[in-house]
Design an enzyme around this catalytic site. Structure first.
Site, PDB file in Angstrom:
ATOM      1  N   HIS A 273      80.745  69.023  21.657  1.00  0.00           N
ATOM      2  CA  HIS A 273      80.144  69.691  22.524  1.00  0.00           C
ATOM      3  C   HIS A 273      79.728  70.828  22.164  1.00  0.00           C
ATOM      4  O   HIS A 273      79.624  71.187  21.021  1.00  0.00           O
ATOM      5  CB  HIS A 273      81.486  70.046  23.287  1.00  0.00           C
TER       6      HIS A 273
ATOM      7  N   HIS B 265      74.616  76.060  18.765  1.00  0.00           N
ATOM      8  CA  HIS B 265      75.392  75.433  17.492  1.00  0.00           C
ATOM      9  C   HIS B 265      76.561  73.839  17.995  1.00  0.00           C
ATOM     10  O   HIS B 265      77.086  74.952  19.129  1.00  0.00           O
ATOM     11  CB  HIS B 265      76.106  75.665  16.001  1.00  0.00           C
TER      12      HIS B 265
HETATM   13  P1  2AM Z   1      83.119  76.266  16.559  1.00  0.00           P
HETATM   14  O1  2AM Z   1      82.893  75.051  16.797  1.00  0.00           O
HETATM   15  O2  2AM Z   1      81.546  77.029  16.020  1.00  0.00           O
HETATM   16  O3  2AM Z   1      84.415  76.074  15.474  1.00  0.00           O
HETATM   17  C1  2AM Z   1      86.529  75.285  21.194  1.00  0.00           C
HETATM   18  O4  2AM Z   1      87.241  75.636  20.289  1.00  0.00           O
HETATM   19  C2  2AM Z   1      84.895  76.187  21.139  1.00  0.00           C
HETATM   20  O5  2AM Z   1      84.817  77.032  21.575  1.00  0.00           O
HETATM   21  C3  2AM Z   1      84.418  75.631  20.359  1.00  0.00           C
HETATM   22  O6  2AM Z   1      82.853  74.778  19.612  1.00  0.00           O
HETATM   23  C4  2AM Z   1      84.582  77.046  18.989  1.00  0.00           C
HETATM   24  O7  2AM Z   1      83.681  77.035  18.064  1.00  0.00           O
HETATM   25  C5  2AM Z   1      84.343  77.616  19.786  1.00  0.00           C
HETATM   26  N1  2AM Z   1      84.562  79.075  19.663  1.00  0.00           N
HETATM   27  C6  2AM Z   1      86.577  79.228  19.014  1.00  0.00           C
HETATM   28  N2  2AM Z   1      86.181  80.289  18.978  1.00  0.00           N
HETATM   29  C7  2AM Z   1      85.563  81.097  19.062  1.00  0.00           C
HETATM   30  C8  2AM Z   1      85.068  82.074  18.854  1.00  0.00           C
HETATM   31  N3  2AM Z   1      85.637  83.001  18.388  1.00  0.00           N
HETATM   32  N4  2AM Z   1      83.842  82.693  19.198  1.00  0.00           N
HETATM   33  C9  2AM Z   1      82.893  82.501  19.902  1.00  0.00           C
HETATM   34  N5  2AM Z   1      83.008  80.446  19.740  1.00  0.00           N
HETATM   35  C10 2AM Z   1      84.655  80.366  19.242  1.00  0.00           C
END
Ligand code: 2AM
Length: 177
Positions: A40, A122
């Site tokens: 996602h 991303h």
């Molecule tokens: P990531 O894929 O870069 O880890 C569920 O965890 C989603 O939320 C993931 O896409 C994750 O990004 C994102 N996520 C988790 N912690 C986050 C944070 N502190 N700030 C922004 N996105 C976050």
């Protein structure tokens, strides 16, 4: 408490292509591929939210006025410190950035405090990469973004559950000059 975020889900064809990219990137970096069903693109990360506040989040999302658009993920990159490898855009579409900014602003206005780092569009392909992935262009993986979703990360299960989904407006046809 519920761990929540707003996200875009790829369609089935994009999901399959991204799953293949995830496998390839993982084998190159020694990381763990994100399961295809979980791939996602996050719009706004909320973190832990009292479930009683979900209706307020839903009404913030409901008010987003933005047009559908095509999203092409055409590059690979890495967050070295987070040991994440991802697919992203050489130039994120204006419509993505505008709808993301609008959603984030509405969520803040509703009293939530989402992550306040600048938005970096991303889609995580692999985690726990042992070696950072050098940026590179790839054949674009494209899908039509016509909806966005509020998603819960279910602890223990390690799955994501879509709680609600909203439609974007049909794209206005551009007039010919
Ligand atoms: P990531 O894929 O870069 O880890 C569920 O965890 C989603 O939320 C993931 O896409 C994750 O990004 C994102 N996520 C988790 N912690 C986050 C944070 N502190 N700030 C922004 N996105 C976050």
């Amino acid at each position: 408490m519920a761990r929540l975020f707003f996200a875009l889900w790829p369609d089935a064809a994009a999901r399959a292509a991204l799953g293949r990219l995830a496998a390839e990137v993982s084998s190159r970096t020694g990381g763990r591929p994100v399961a295809a069903a979980k791939l996602h693109l996050t719009l706004v990360f909320l973190g832990e939210v009292d479930p009683a506040r979900i209706p307020a989040l839903a009404s913030a999302a409901q008010g987003v006025a933005a047009e559908a658009f095509d999203l092409a993920l055409d590059r690979l990159g890495a967050f070295a410190r987070a040991r994440v490898a991802w697919a992203g855009c050489e130039r994120p579409p204006e419509k993505l950035l505008a709808m993301q900014a609008q959603l984030e602003r509405r969520v803040r206005d509703a009293g939530f405090a989402p992550d306040d780092r600048p938005y970096a569009a991303h889609l995580t392909l692999a985690r726990r990469a042992r070696a950072p992935l050098a940026p590179e262009r790839v054949d674009p993986v494209t899908w039509r973004v016509a909806t966005f979703a509020l998603v819960e990360s279910v602890p223990g299960e390690g799955t994501y559950r879509t709680l609600a989904e909203w439609a974007l407006e049909p794209e206005k046809t551009k007039g010919r000059a």
